[in-house]
Design a protein around this motif. Structure first.
Motif: not given
Length: 205
Positions: A138-144
């Protein structure tokens, strides 16, 4: 085992183990759903290995480990990130004592304790590996999404190329070429008295 995960780990282990001077004395497989591993284990026992690499998930690991010990196999068992689960300990018992596996993080690391506490308070149970991985996904998705500037799948995928974030499981850098995480440290764990005991961090070369 016939799934892509297990086959991928098997091939990676085989290539690198031999590259570092190890010798593969037996190479056995089984089908998904199998519960009797004695035929394969009997062949492995005849080869007298020092270690047995089990690149599959905790249920099959526990079953095959118990059967291996019943057959008198004393080799050290090794595994990957499909191992860590409370069920491995409850099902595997003494059969998996002294085994080593690769994990994404050290559960006792002070840096992950706050997340573990909040997770247990919300869901009423301890965090297992997938909880940590889901957090970082989820952290990666938000940053993306932030980098892409719009909720578009192709734009987010493109934005994730080369992204670098600090997750609970470590520093995550996504390769622009392979779209896989690169350079992430692995945590080597040993099962001691029914507990996962951190041994050392290992950085991919």
């Amino acid at each position: 085992m016939g799934d892509d995960y297990s086959q991928g780990l098997r091939e990676f282990f085989k290539v690198n183990f031999e590259k570092k001077g190890g010798t593969i004395v037996a190479d056995e497989s089984f089908n998904s759903g199998d519960v009797d591993f004695r035929p394969q284990l009997s062949k492995i026992k005849a080869s007298n290995p020092d270690v047995i690499f089990m690149p599959y998930f905790f249920k099959e690991v526990a079953l095959s480990a118990n059967q291996a010990r019943d057959l008198g196999i004393k080799a050290t068992l090794l595994g990957g990130d499909g191992w860590p689960s409370d069920q491995l300990i409850s099902m595997g018992g003494k059969a998996v004592e002294g085994s080593y596996f690769v994990n994404h993080l050290d559960y006792a690391d002070p840096a992950v304790q706050d997340f573990k506490t909040r997770y247990k308070a919300k869901y009423g149970k301890e965090t297992e590996l997938n909880g940590f991985l889901a957090h970082d996904a989820v952290l990666l998705f938000v940053e993306g999404l932030k980098k892409a500037g719009k909720a578009n799948g192709e734009a987010i995928a493109k934005a994730l190329e080369g992204i670098d974030v600090q997750g609970i499981t470590g520093r995550i850098h996504i390769s622009p070429e392979t779209h896989n995480p690169e350079g992430k440290d692995a945590a080597i764990e040993k099962i001691v008295d029914g507990q996962y005991v951190f041994q050392e961090k290992y950085a991919a070369q």
